[in-house]
Design an enzyme around this catalytic site. Structure first.
Site, PDB file in Angstrom:
ATOM      1  N   HIS A 210       0.849  -1.195   0.000  1.00 33.11           N
ATOM      2  CA  HIS A 210       0.000   0.000   0.000  1.00 33.11           C
ATOM      3  C   HIS A 210       0.876   1.233   0.000  1.00 33.11           C
ATOM      4  CE1 HIS A 210       0.244   2.262   3.812  1.00 33.11           C
ATOM      5  NE2 HIS A 210       0.590   1.128   4.363  1.00 33.11           N
ATOM      6  N   CYS A 211       0.324   2.351  -0.436  1.00 32.23           N
ATOM      7  CA  CYS A 211       1.027   3.640  -0.361  1.00 32.23           C
ATOM      8  C   CYS A 211      -0.031   4.680   0.009  1.00 32.23           C
ATOM      9  CB  CYS A 211       1.722   3.963  -1.686  1.00 32.23           C
ATOM     10  SG  CYS A 211       0.604   4.195  -3.081  1.00 32.23           S
ATOM     11  N   ARG A 212       0.101   5.882  -0.481  1.00 33.76           N
ATOM     12  CA  ARG A 212      -0.878   6.917  -0.131  1.00 33.76           C
ATOM     13  C   ARG A 212      -2.025   6.977  -1.127  1.00 33.76           C
ATOM     14  NH1 ARG A 212      -1.275  12.437  -0.936  1.00 33.76           N
ATOM     15  NH2 ARG A 212       0.655  12.511  -2.119  1.00 33.76           N
ATOM     16  N   GLY A 214      -2.153   4.470  -4.123  1.00 27.96           N
ATOM     17  CA  GLY A 214      -2.284   3.236  -4.893  1.00 27.96           C
ATOM     18  C   GLY A 214      -1.277   3.121  -6.021  1.00 27.96           C
TER      19      GLY A 214
END
Length: 250
Positions: A210-212, A214
């Site tokens: 995951h990131c901030r 996608g």
């Protein structure tokens, strides 16, 4: 990490754009998609042939919609309701001057994943991408569905809550972003360090990135898959505030 590798290769004028792609896109600057990126997502994204119907009849990208460049803005009502849909524009070549303006306008409607095909249709043919002739669609049809490797928000949150032994959440944001808050039990390896540090991750677990937003999560997923890992990614926004997780919103 990437900058240090470039310097090791002898480059002496290496700069780092710390704000990254999210800031670049927020500024309305053009993003280029490779033929390989588009080939892997045909059927999941909107591809627009801006050369128009007559040119498209002679050959176009499989599944592309023919809307001439001078009509794209007028056809706004055709665009997907899902503002996170990937939209790729192409012409005969990259045509940054004209398509860059269109991409910026479409981005101003709220679409966050608009790109221009690098090399255009000529580049696509050279890359061996699938094409078709004659049967030309002029109407956008987009059915939102998970991309290959994408995990649903509900399943992701279930992993966050229950921490099953066979799964590992990998946070691929920068160290600065992670310092402001991380999911309990997650491991942080920034996406630009992942290729060099992939050996730190266990191979007996499914890894969910995951990131901030996608975008980097998908990049991390591809790195892991190419390295032989069992992986998926969350294509949603994730915000962590005061140890509370807010995610799965487009």
């Amino acid at each position: 990490m990437a900058a240090r590798l470039a310097e090791k290769k002898g480059y002496t004028n290496v700069k780092v754009f710390h704000a990254g792609l999210p800031a670049w896109k927020k500024a309305g600057l053009p993003v280029v998609a490779t033929s390989d990126f588009v080939k892997k997502r045909l059927g999941y994204i909107v591809v627009i042939d801006t050369r128009g119907v007559e040119a498209a009849k002679k050959g176009h990208i499989q599944g592309a919609v023919a809307i001439p460049a001078n009509r794209v803005i007028a056809e706004r009502e055709q665009f997907p309701l899902d503002r996170k849909a990937y939209i790729v524009l192409y012409s005969d070549d990259t045509n940054m001057a004209e398509l860059g303006k269109l991409a910026k306008e479409i981005g101003s409607w709220g679409y966050g994943n608009v790109a221009i095909l690098q090399g255009g249709f000529k580049g696509w043919q050279k890359a061996g991408g699938p094409t078709q002739r004659d049967m030309v669609s002029t109407k956008i049809f987009y059915l939102p569905r998970p991309h290959p490797g994408e995990i649903t928000g509900d399943e992701f949150m279930n992993i966050v809550r229950n921490k099953p032994k066979g799964k590992l959440i990998l946070d691929v944001r920068t160290k600065a972003e992670a310092a402001s808050g991380m999911l309990p039990g997650a491991v942080n390896i920034p996406v630009d360090e992942l290729s060099a540090r992939v050996g730190e991750l266990p191979k007996d677990k499914e890894i969910v990135t995951h990131c901030r937003t996608g975008l980097r999560a998908e990049m991390g997923y591809n790195i892991l898959r190419n390295a032989g890992y069992n992986a998926r990614f969350l294509n949603d926004k994730v915000t962590i505030l005061q140890q509370q997780v807010f995610c799965c919103y487009k």
